[in-house]
Design a protein around this motif. Structure first.
Motif, PDB file in Angstrom:
ATOM      1  N   ALA A 133      -2.115   5.722   1.993  1.00 36.37           N
ATOM      2  CA  ALA A 133      -3.199   4.778   2.237  1.00 36.37           C
ATOM      3  C   ALA A 133      -3.065   4.129   3.604  1.00 36.37           C
ATOM      4  O   ALA A 133      -4.058   3.864   4.282  1.00 36.37           O
ATOM      5  N   ASN A 147       0.836  -1.206   0.000  1.00 38.86           N
ATOM      6  CA  ASN A 147       0.000   0.000   0.000  1.00 38.86           C
ATOM      7  C   ASN A 147       0.865   1.248   0.000  1.00 38.86           C
ATOM      8  O   ASN A 147       2.003   1.241   0.480  1.00 38.86           O
ATOM      9  N   SER A 173      -7.216   7.027   6.309  1.00 38.04           N
ATOM     10  CA  SER A 173      -6.837   5.645   6.053  1.00 38.04           C
ATOM     11  C   SER A 173      -7.889   4.655   6.546  1.00 38.04           C
ATOM     12  O   SER A 173      -8.429   4.792   7.637  1.00 38.04           O
ATOM     13  N   HIS A 191     -11.428   2.220  -2.182  1.00 35.02           N
ATOM     14  CA  HIS A 191     -10.077   2.183  -2.730  1.00 35.02           C
ATOM     15  C   HIS A 191     -10.001   2.564  -4.209  1.00 35.02           C
ATOM     16  O   HIS A 191      -9.354   3.557  -4.575  1.00 35.02           O
ATOM     17  N   SER A 223      -8.681   5.440  -8.844  1.00 36.59           N
ATOM     18  CA  SER A 223      -8.346   5.123  -7.453  1.00 36.59           C
ATOM     19  C   SER A 223      -8.115   6.351  -6.587  1.00 36.59           C
ATOM     20  O   SER A 223      -7.555   7.359  -7.032  1.00 36.59           O
ATOM     21  N   TYR A 252      -6.914   1.483   6.629  1.00 38.76           N
ATOM     22  CA  TYR A 252      -6.058   0.362   6.970  1.00 38.76           C
ATOM     23  C   TYR A 252      -5.470   0.497   8.380  1.00 38.76           C
ATOM     24  O   TYR A 252      -5.798  -0.254   9.281  1.00 38.76           O
ATOM     25  N   TRP A 271      -6.295   5.904  -3.848  1.00 40.51           N
ATOM     26  CA  TRP A 271      -4.887   5.669  -3.509  1.00 40.51           C
ATOM     27  C   TRP A 271      -4.447   4.378  -4.182  1.00 40.51           C
ATOM     28  O   TRP A 271      -5.265   3.536  -4.529  1.00 40.51           O
ATOM     29  N   GLU A 272      -3.135   4.242  -4.360  1.00 37.17           N
ATOM     30  CA  GLU A 272      -2.564   3.027  -4.931  1.00 37.17           C
ATOM     31  C   GLU A 272      -1.160   2.839  -4.367  1.00 37.17           C
ATOM     32  O   GLU A 272      -0.412   3.812  -4.213  1.00 37.17           O
TER      33      GLU A 272
END
Length: 387
Positions: free
Chosen positions: A155, A151, A161, A229, A299, A163, A301-302
């Motif tokens: 991200a 990630n 976030s 995402h 996206s 995550y 984020w990537e």
């Protein structure tokens, strides 16, 4: 005697970009090393036809954590709450948090599993497993430990976030620093960490199909339908705006996941069923790239954006949100819009219909060639063989 390498990962027998990249890298490294994948998948999930895993000669081991006693779990939760909300985030408190978030029953079981393999190198795939691997450092003496972060930094640790979140940013960095090496996917992310990292791009993980002819009037997007995402909700909104004046164009979205009902509801709401089609994941994704005219990455984020390389390998021009990793991969080639701006996305779609498609397509093929598997594998071999 070949070095023994272990890839420690949540899942290999499921659909996803991380699984596909790991499978490709592991298969290629198996030509030079003795490779084992330790996975949290259940044995009945084993399907070596996925990602052509059957082509490689390596081992699988299936692992699950034991349960933590209720009294210990409550104590661990209490400290974890204090660490996240009130305690100073310094190395000492981070080390204690590594015990509370990864209790000894689970840690000892994982160490036992890893020691049994007698590995020379262990790669923790994804940030959470890399951190758990780091917490086992003292009990895995003599083993080279590598964290492979898939990630992006934003991200993982950004304010929005889904995550990890900003409150654990320092903890993750303190722990990752204990590893022998940490691999990130772009130079922009490497600059965000307070310690030295290794940048290794993901390679093109598929054999390209036939080059697009550029006359189908089809936009394409590919990816897992995970929460927020990939921004397919934004893509549907942007395409709706574009389609008001361009009714002959269509959009194919290929993927599966929890947000699919929401996307279908949006498509139904805007009465776009005739021009937007959702397709399930397939092992023959090349057919979609070959039939498309323009690829869109929406996206939020990537970590890397492997689909960009796949699209360009089929000669597709690319529209993308202005993510640092997209700009690092494509440079001036990409047609960018401000992340989250559906009107900007629609404008770029409009501009893309007017481009010199053939010239752009040739440029796409040249950029994709930079991400060939041989180059990436040589970088991994160098990292593995370094003392």
């Amino acid at each position: 005697m070949k070095k023994r390498i272990c890839f420690l990962m949540d899942s290999i027998f499921s659909f996803g970009g991380v699984q596909r990249v790991t499978a490709v890298i592991a298969k290629e490294l198996a030509k030079y090393y003795d490779v084992t994948i330790v996975t949290f998948d259940r044995p009945e999930q084993k399907d070596t036809s996925l990602y052509d895993l059957c082509e490689a000669d390596f081992n699988y081991r299936f692992f699950n954590y034991p349960k933590t006693p209720a009294w210990k779990w409550k104590c661990c939760k209490a400290y974890s709450f204090l660490y996240r909300k009130y305690l100073p985030q310094i190395r000492v408190t981070s080390d204690i948090y590594s015990h509370s978030s990864f209790p000894s029953q689970k840690k000892d079981a994982l160490v036992k599993e890893l020691v049994a393999g007698n590995y020379d190198i262990i790669v923790g795939v994804h940030a959470p497993l890399a951190v758990r691997l780091a917490s086992c450092r003292k009990k895995l003496k003599g083993v080279k430990l590598i964290g492979w972060i898939h990630n992006s930094y934003e991200a993982l640790f950004g304010e929005k976030s889904l995550y990890i979140g900003s409150e654990l940013r320092k903890h993750f960095e303190f722990q990752l620093e204990k590893l022998d090496a940490t691999v990130v996917l772009c130079h922009y992310d490497a600059q965000q960490y307070h310690f030295s990292t290794n940048v290794i791009y993901n390679p093109l993980t598929l054999t390209p199909g036939k080059k697009s002819t550029g006359d189908s009037k089809k936009f394409l997007a590919v990816g897992r339908f995970s929460r927020l995402h990939k921004g397919f909700d934004l893509l549907i909104e942007g395409f709706r705006i574009f389609a008001e004046k361009n009714k002959e164009w269509t959009l194919d979205i290929v993927g599966e996941g929890v947000e699919e009902p929401m996307y279908r509801e949006l498509i139904k709401k805007y009465k776009l069923e005739d021009i937007i089609t959702i397709h399930p994941f397939t092992n023959h994704i090349q057919e979609y790239y070959s039939e498309a005219q323009i690829y869109v990455l929406s996206s939020r984020w990537e970590g890397f954006g492997l689909v960009l390389v796949e699209a360009m390998a089929h000669g597709l021009p690319v529209i993308s949100s202005d993510l640092p990793t997209s700009q690092e991969i494509m440079g001036d080639f990409g047609m960018y819009f401000c992340n989250g701006d559906v009107n900007g996305m629609a404008r770029q779609m409009e501009e893309a219909t007017k481009m010199d498609w053939q010239a752009k397509s040739e440029q796409a093929l040249q950029i994709a060639a930079r991400f060939n598997l041989e180059t990436i594998i040589n970088q991994w071999k160098q990292l593995i063989d370094e003392r």
